[in-house]
Design a protein around this motif. Structure first.
Motif, PDB file in Angstrom:
ATOM      1  N   GLY A   1      44.952  39.885   3.714  1.00 37.57           N
ATOM      2  CA  GLY A   1      44.823  41.078   4.543  1.00 37.57           C
ATOM      3  C   GLY A   1      45.662  40.959   5.802  1.00 37.57           C
ATOM      4  O   GLY A   1      45.764  39.874   6.390  1.00 37.57           O
ATOM      5  N   ARG A   2      46.260  42.041   6.243  1.00 34.92           N
ATOM      6  CA  ARG A   2      47.215  42.008   7.360  1.00 34.92           C
ATOM      7  C   ARG A   2      46.632  41.441   8.637  1.00 34.92           C
ATOM      8  O   ARG A   2      47.265  40.684   9.341  1.00 34.92           O
ATOM      9  N   ARG A   3      45.440  41.800   8.964  1.00 35.24           N
ATOM     10  CA  ARG A   3      44.840  41.332  10.225  1.00 35.24           C
ATOM     11  C   ARG A   3      43.910  40.147   9.986  1.00 35.24           C
ATOM     12  O   ARG A   3      42.972  39.917  10.733  1.00 35.24           O
ATOM     13  N   SER A   4      44.206  39.378   8.951  1.00 36.13           N
ATOM     14  CA  SER A   4      43.346  38.257   8.616  1.00 36.13           C
ATOM     15  C   SER A   4      44.180  36.982   8.514  1.00 36.13           C
ATOM     16  O   SER A   4      45.229  36.871   9.146  1.00 36.13           O
ATOM     17  N   HIS A   5      43.743  36.018   7.708  1.00 34.34           N
ATOM     18  CA  HIS A   5      44.392  34.711   7.664  1.00 34.34           C
ATOM     19  C   HIS A   5      44.247  34.096   6.277  1.00 34.34           C
ATOM     20  O   HIS A   5      43.451  34.536   5.455  1.00 34.34           O
TER      21      HIS A   5
END
Length: 227
Positions: free
Chosen positions: A174-178
């Protein structure tokens, strides 16, 4: 109890690139012997890399075929008995949050459980692992990943590795994850009187559109003998 050696494939298609994207694939000369858990009656297949992420805009197609290898088949006879074969679709997924789901595919002789993650606004991360140096006999290597904050472990590789080998896997994030990576190694030794210790490396990478991060990991294998 061992399941007979199997021939199989499991692939997914999307509308962006409608060719087969193989998640699992074994031929007649590259079969896999898998063990069945006595309590659950389940066996786990080893995934292959590097499978790409599937883009789900309206639907995705899963195709699968799992066979049991026939011992010493005749030239004109079948190469294996089909355990399960078919296809299924994932359609109309309009969730606003990412999620992990397990589904069961049914056949005449067995079922196939498939766990998959649907990630919103995801990017594709390629994980390349190259063995720069290793003992002559090699070592046991395990590589795992966790994506987008989920606790489910993605097994990227398990097995023997020697110097010069290169492993490649693809994981969606996910873009705003890790993305969490874990690599564990232990030396190869068949002496049961010694307790093998392992070295472990873990790291977390933030998701981004473009970029490359390179890390060199040093493992020092020690054999410790207990009296």
């Amino acid at each position: 109890m061992n399941l007979p050696k199997s021939l199989a494939f499991f692939a997914a298609r999307d509308k962006v690139e409608p060719l087969r994207n193989y998640v699992y694939r074994r031929g007649i000369h590259n079969y896999e012997a898998v063990s069945v858990n006595r309590k659950t009656g389940m066996a786990r297949l080893s995934l292959i890399g590097a499978a790409k992420g599937i883009v789900i805009t309206s639907q995705a197609l899963f195709e699968f075929e799992l066979c049991v290898r026939t011992e010493d088949p005749s030239e004109d006879g079948p190469k294996g008995d089909i355990l399960i074969k078919g296809c299924t679709e994932i359609t109309n997924i309009h969730e606003t949050e990412s999620f992990v789901k397990t589904g069961r595919l049914y056949g005449e002789k067995c079922g196939l459980d498939v766990k998959f993650a649907v990630l919103q606004n995801a990017v594709q991360a390629t994980v390349d692992v190259e063995i720069l140096r290793a003992p002559v006999c090699g070592f046991d290597l395990k590589a795992y990943a966790k994506t987008s904050g989920f606790t489910d472990v993605i097994r990227l590789f398990e097995g023997a590795a020697k110097a010069g080998r290169r492993l490649s896997s693809v994981v969606a994030v996910g873009r705003r994850s890790h993305l969490d990576l874990c690599i564990r190694g232990s030396s190869v030794d068949s002496d049961p009187s010694q307790n093998l210790l392992y070295e472990q490396w873990e790291c977390r990478f933030d998701a981004c559109y473009h970029g490359t991060v390179s890390e060199e990991v040093h493992f020092f294998f020690i054999l410790r003998q207990f009296q």
